[in-house]
Design a protein around this motif. Structure first.
Motif, PDB file in Angstrom:
ATOM      1  N   HIS A  37     -35.935 -55.967 -12.992  1.00 48.69           N
ATOM      2  CA  HIS A  37     -34.507 -56.034 -13.271  1.00 48.69           C
ATOM      3  C   HIS A  37     -34.221 -56.248 -14.756  1.00 48.69           C
ATOM      4  CE1 HIS A  37     -30.257 -56.763 -12.638  1.00 48.69           C
ATOM      5  NE2 HIS A  37     -30.366 -57.884 -13.335  1.00 48.69           N
ATOM      6  N   ALA A  69     -22.940 -49.533 -15.063  1.00 50.82           N
ATOM      7  CA  ALA A  69     -22.215 -50.609 -14.392  1.00 50.82           C
ATOM      8  C   ALA A  69     -22.556 -50.647 -12.904  1.00 50.82           C
ATOM      9  CB  ALA A  69     -20.712 -50.420 -14.586  1.00 50.82           C
ATOM     10  N   ALA A  70     -22.739 -49.481 -12.309  1.00 43.80           N
ATOM     11  CA  ALA A  70     -23.051 -49.413 -10.879  1.00 43.80           C
ATOM     12  C   ALA A  70     -24.398 -50.025 -10.555  1.00 43.80           C
ATOM     13  CB  ALA A  70     -23.008 -47.964 -10.409  1.00 43.80           C
ATOM     14  N   GLU A  72     -25.727 -52.683 -11.568  1.00 40.99           N
ATOM     15  CA  GLU A  72     -25.708 -54.140 -11.456  1.00 40.99           C
ATOM     16  C   GLU A  72     -25.468 -54.616 -10.024  1.00 40.99           C
ATOM     17  OE1 GLU A  72     -22.953 -55.778 -14.221  1.00 40.99           O
ATOM     18  OE2 GLU A  72     -23.736 -54.646 -15.928  1.00 40.99           O
ATOM     19  N   ASN A  73     -24.826 -53.775  -9.213  1.00 42.48           N
ATOM     20  CA  ASN A  73     -24.443 -54.204  -7.866  1.00 42.48           C
ATOM     21  C   ASN A  73     -25.233 -53.524  -6.757  1.00 42.48           C
ATOM     22  OD1 ASN A  73     -22.287 -55.822  -8.951  1.00 42.48           O
ATOM     23  ND2 ASN A  73     -21.139 -53.914  -9.251  1.00 42.48           N
ATOM     24  N   GLU A  74     -26.229 -52.707  -7.123  1.00 44.07           N
ATOM     25  CA  GLU A  74     -26.959 -51.962  -6.103  1.00 44.07           C
ATOM     26  C   GLU A  74     -28.372 -52.499  -5.918  1.00 44.07           C
ATOM     27  OE1 GLU A  74     -25.298 -50.105  -4.374  1.00 44.07           O
ATOM     28  OE2 GLU A  74     -23.647 -49.351  -5.592  1.00 44.07           O
ATOM     29  N   LYS A  75     -28.922 -52.235  -4.751  1.00 47.09           N
ATOM     30  CA  LYS A  75     -30.291 -52.632  -4.445  1.00 47.09           C
ATOM     31  C   LYS A  75     -30.992 -51.508  -3.680  1.00 47.09           C
ATOM     32  CE  LYS A  75     -29.286 -57.592  -4.023  1.00 47.09           C
ATOM     33  NZ  LYS A  75     -29.358 -58.772  -3.105  1.00 47.09           N
ATOM     34  N   GLN A  78     -30.132 -47.361  -2.760  1.00 49.52           N
ATOM     35  CA  GLN A  78     -28.929 -47.007  -3.505  1.00 49.52           C
ATOM     36  C   GLN A  78     -29.140 -47.207  -4.999  1.00 49.52           C
ATOM     37  OE1 GLN A  78     -26.371 -45.328  -2.350  1.00 49.52           O
ATOM     38  NE2 GLN A  78     -25.649 -45.211  -4.469  1.00 49.52           N
ATOM     39  N   LYS A  79     -29.920 -48.222  -5.384  1.00 50.23           N
ATOM     40  CA  LYS A  79     -30.246 -48.402  -6.797  1.00 50.23           C
ATOM     41  C   LYS A  79     -31.107 -47.239  -7.275  1.00 50.23           C
ATOM     42  CE  LYS A  79     -30.725 -52.282  -8.984  1.00 50.23           C
ATOM     43  NZ  LYS A  79     -31.159 -53.609  -9.492  1.00 50.23           N
TER      44      LYS A  79
END
Length: 266
Positions: A37, A69-70, A72-75, A78-79
């Protein structure tokens, strides 16, 4: 992986190309929930650097900001999808957008070492369209062609349309540009079986392909020149692709691709 400090020392396009590959690697790691990360965060921090602003236009940079930006919120998967979106956006900005099944080296170029090469040679006889020349190079890469000779008068190999249509394969298949006279002299030295892809010959499914040999592919309008055709007639003659449509002939690049596949498979 290469350090962020090292990335900052690279030239503009080299830096962006390397980052594209790194995001591809990050996508693979994200699929295994093993991504770093902090490293990923540091990579996105390069998006505002002079290296990126020198290569990407405003709309590409804006899109890159949204993707960053996207992240930061994906795992997980989807990341990985977002990382691959960044990967392909950077490649598009560089003008080198390979298919996801291409074999690439560490610099993001097509990896020639992955090719299977057989002793099959092509002579392109004054093929005028850069699209056709590029398409033939792409098929040649796939079907083991050892070398391509281009008779003077062919579309330029370094033409932007040739390169784009070849999808980079003008860099993976060896080639040489010769006059017709020089080519005829070279043929006397090479002494390999020679045949022409032309109408009026033996149909492909009946043709006895040589294990080693040379195929001559003629121009879009006039076909193979008299001198080269004569050399073919004195050797293995003509190979013809059977048709059942309204057109008198196939596009030269399509016909060449069919012939190369038949020869490679034989």
């Amino acid at each position: 992986m290469i350090t962020i400090a090292k990335l900052k020392t690279l030239k503009d396009r080299t830096c962006v190309r390397k980052c594209a590959l790194l995001f591809h690697q990050m996508a693979q790691q994200a699929m295994r929930n093993q991504e770093d990360h902090l490293y990923l965060l540091a990579l996105t921090g390069l998006f505002g650097s002079e290296q990126f602003t020198a290569v990407l236009n405003e709309s590409e940079l804006a899109r890159l900001g949204l993707l960053s930006a996207a992240l930061e919120n994906e795992k997980g998967k989807q990341k990985a999808v977002v990382c691959e979106d960044i990967h392909y956006l950077l490649l598009q900005a560089l003008g080198s957008d390979p298919s996801d099944w291409d074999f690439l080296d560490e610099e993001g170029n097509l990896d020639s070492s992955q090719r299977t090469i057989v002793e099959h040679i092509l002579i392109l006889d004054r093929i005028r369209s850069p699209y056709n020349v590029g398409s033939i190079f792409r098929s040649a890469d796939s079907f083991g062609i050892q070398k391509i000779y281009l008779i003077e008068g062919c579309a330029a190999v370094d033409h932007s349309r040739t390169y784009k249509t070849s999808r980079g394969c003008t860099k993976t298949v060896e080639y040489e540009i010769l006059s017709e006279e020089a080519m005829l002299t070279r043929l006397e030295t090479i002494q390999l079986p020679l045949f022409a892809l032309e109408t009026g010959g033996t149909e492909l499914d009946l043709f006895s392909f040589p294990p080693k040999g040379i195929a001559v592919i003629g121009s879009e309008e006039l076909g193979v020149s008299p001198a080269l055709l004569g050399a073919c007639e004195a050797s293995m003659g003509r190979l013809t692709i059977a048709q059942a449509g309204t057109k008198g002939s196939l596009n030269v690049a399509v016909a060449a691709g069919i012939m190369m596949h038949g020869w490679f498979s034989a």
